[in-house]
Design an enzyme around this catalytic site. Sequence first.
Site, PDB file in Angstrom:
ATOM      1  N   SER A 246      -2.172   0.969  -3.859  1.00 31.66           N
ATOM      2  CA  SER A 246      -2.179   2.067  -2.935  1.00 31.66           C
ATOM      3  C   SER A 246      -3.911   1.558  -2.455  1.00 31.66           C
ATOM      4  O   SER A 246      -4.421   0.647  -2.581  1.00 31.66           O
ATOM      5  CB  SER A 246      -2.630   3.110  -4.401  1.00 31.66           C
ATOM      6  OG  SER A 246      -3.118   2.963  -4.753  1.00 31.66           O
ATOM      7  N   LYS A 247      -3.869   2.962  -1.852  1.00 33.52           N
ATOM      8  CA  LYS A 247      -5.240   3.229  -1.327  1.00 33.52           C
ATOM      9  C   LYS A 247      -6.522   2.679  -1.945  1.00 33.52           C
ATOM     10  O   LYS A 247      -6.963   2.109  -1.658  1.00 33.52           O
ATOM     11  CB  LYS A 247      -6.171   4.372  -0.985  1.00 33.52           C
ATOM     12  CG  LYS A 247      -4.670   4.722   0.567  1.00 33.52           C
ATOM     13  CD  LYS A 247      -5.534   5.581   1.642  1.00 33.52           C
ATOM     14  CE  LYS A 247      -5.066   6.185   2.611  1.00 33.52           C
ATOM     15  NZ  LYS A 247      -3.422   6.876   2.970  1.00 33.52           N
ATOM     16  N   ARG A 248      -5.821   3.067  -3.379  1.00 31.02           N
ATOM     17  CA  ARG A 248      -7.465   2.922  -4.359  1.00 31.02           C
ATOM     18  C   ARG A 248      -7.955   0.859  -4.700  1.00 31.02           C
ATOM     19  O   ARG A 248      -8.743   0.603  -4.974  1.00 31.02           O
ATOM     20  CB  ARG A 248      -7.344   3.401  -5.450  1.00 31.02           C
ATOM     21  CG  ARG A 248      -6.607   2.753  -6.790  1.00 31.02           C
ATOM     22  CD  ARG A 248      -6.131   3.223  -7.496  1.00 31.02           C
ATOM     23  NE  ARG A 248      -4.631   3.226  -8.268  1.00 31.02           N
ATOM     24  CZ  ARG A 248      -4.997   1.984  -9.138  1.00 31.02           C
ATOM     25  NH1 ARG A 248      -6.097   1.987  -9.802  1.00 31.02           N
ATOM     26  NH2 ARG A 248      -3.484   1.716 -10.066  1.00 31.02           N
ATOM     27  N   HIS A 249      -6.471   0.379  -4.231  1.00 33.09           N
ATOM     28  CA  HIS A 249      -6.956  -1.295  -4.254  1.00 33.09           C
ATOM     29  C   HIS A 249      -7.707  -1.715  -2.399  1.00 33.09           C
ATOM     30  O   HIS A 249      -7.487  -2.336  -2.761  1.00 33.09           O
ATOM     31  CB  HIS A 249      -6.006  -1.524  -4.093  1.00 33.09           C
ATOM     32  CG  HIS A 249      -4.865  -1.594  -5.341  1.00 33.09           C
ATOM     33  ND1 HIS A 249      -3.783  -0.695  -5.636  1.00 33.09           N
ATOM     34  CD2 HIS A 249      -5.452  -2.158  -6.565  1.00 33.09           C
ATOM     35  CE1 HIS A 249      -3.783  -0.908  -7.095  1.00 33.09           C
ATOM     36  NE2 HIS A 249      -4.598  -1.379  -7.674  1.00 33.09           N
ATOM     37  N   GLY A 250      -8.315  -0.458  -1.488  1.00 31.58           N
ATOM     38  CA  GLY A 250      -8.365  -1.186  -0.700  1.00 31.58           C
ATOM     39  C   GLY A 250      -7.638  -0.312   0.583  1.00 31.58           C
ATOM     40  O   GLY A 250      -6.539   0.171   0.864  1.00 31.58           O
TER      41      GLY A 250
END
Length: 476
Positions: A246-250
């Site tokens: 997801s976005k929190r992984h980049g």
Amino acid sequence: MIRTRIAPSPTGKLHIGTARTALFNYLYAKNQGGTYVLRIEDTDKNRSTKESEHDILAGLEWLGIGADEGVTTEGELGDLGPYRQSDRTGTYRQYLEVLIESGDAYWCPTSGEELDRLKKEADASKQPFIYRPEHRDGRYEYQEGSVLRFKVPDEVIWFEDKIKGKIEFDTSLMGDFVIAKGWDNPLYNFVVVIDDELMQITHIIRGEDHISNTPKQILINRALGFKRKNFGHMPLILAPDKSKMSKRHGATSVEDYRALGYLPEAMVNFLALLGWNEGNDREDYTLEELVQKFSLKRVQKSGAVFNKEKLDSINAKYIRALPIAEKVRIGSEFLTHNGFDLDKLSQSQLEQIISIECDRIKTFGEIGDDVKFFFETPEYDGEILVWKNMTAEEAKASLEWVKEQVYNIDEDSYTEIESRLKEIINESDWGMGQVLWPLRVALSGQERSPSPFEIMQVLGKDETLARIDQAIQKLS
Ligand code: GLU
């Protein structure tokens, strides 16, 4: 004739998961001599936007996997369209009527509040909520607020997934699901079946998050007397910690990667290898080679871990391998974007800078602060001119000495500055590092930079001497 499709919903940017699904559909279709169709699934009117549709199409085309048939940035191709669901409402209505006529679907007047109440009741008695109302066997006309439900039969449905193997569902655990909220608002599971049939799709290759939709689609497909479809569900893309990416992984969209300076060739290899491999470590396939080698049999069944280091290393290799003209074209774009005035440089300086940088970077986005010193005299703290065990006086003496050597090399042989200067240093009492460290810092203002010889080439003799002078001043 094999026909596959990618069916993105234009509700956001082109996600790397969608890009990978598109790629696998493309590769499989081409490998089989078939056709790869692109359909836009914009039935969700509130969330679909033209902007994201364009982003998705442009992203796929940038990767080299735009549609053979269906929607492209230039318009629609093919005879089985329209290929945008919002343009197909009339068609869907016709098939809703067929299902009502055959008794496979019925208008259900139960209100939302009533459904909520029934759900709560089921929850309270710890029963699964399987909604199959008594009126499923009756016939009702559509009235404001009613929804069309598919009448689910009791049986075990199975299909042979081309990637996962046999998958079974017991439909007695399924309620009568909604296929339309009014005549003009048919829902995903229904429209997909109509479109896949009318667009003559033979193979549905998509993410495994769609497995739970498959029995519903099989039921509708059969009720309408359509041809059976083949399914292949691809493993999820997982973050390094094995959670869902997801976005929190980049960065998660193709556009993000493009803006960071990744090349389409690198992205294609990386995406292909997210869940597929040929049985070796190769990561430099052309799209044509992937087409030749690809098979669904070699797609892995379980999650594919997203490895950013691997993407970076693939990208770095592709950057190094670019022809110089391409390096300059893309490098110039990024430099301009990062605020550099390219008019300050000659074409040959620009080529030299970009080609030096391309040996160091992993993404074009890194061409930025690192090259600033080529464009303007660097600001830095004089202390970093002093190498390891040297004193400031020694650094200064070394700079004065090298200044004289450079001064004495005439313009004509300046292009051989590296070999000339190395020779001179070797013959002198100075150690290589004692000369090169202060010199490199004097030229770049940085503790880490390309070699002083490369920088001297680009700057030319006069600027080189001026910068050495500036450094000497700092140490005085
Ligand atoms: N529109 C769906 C999505 O974007 C894909 C549907 C399908 O592949 O069947 O997830």
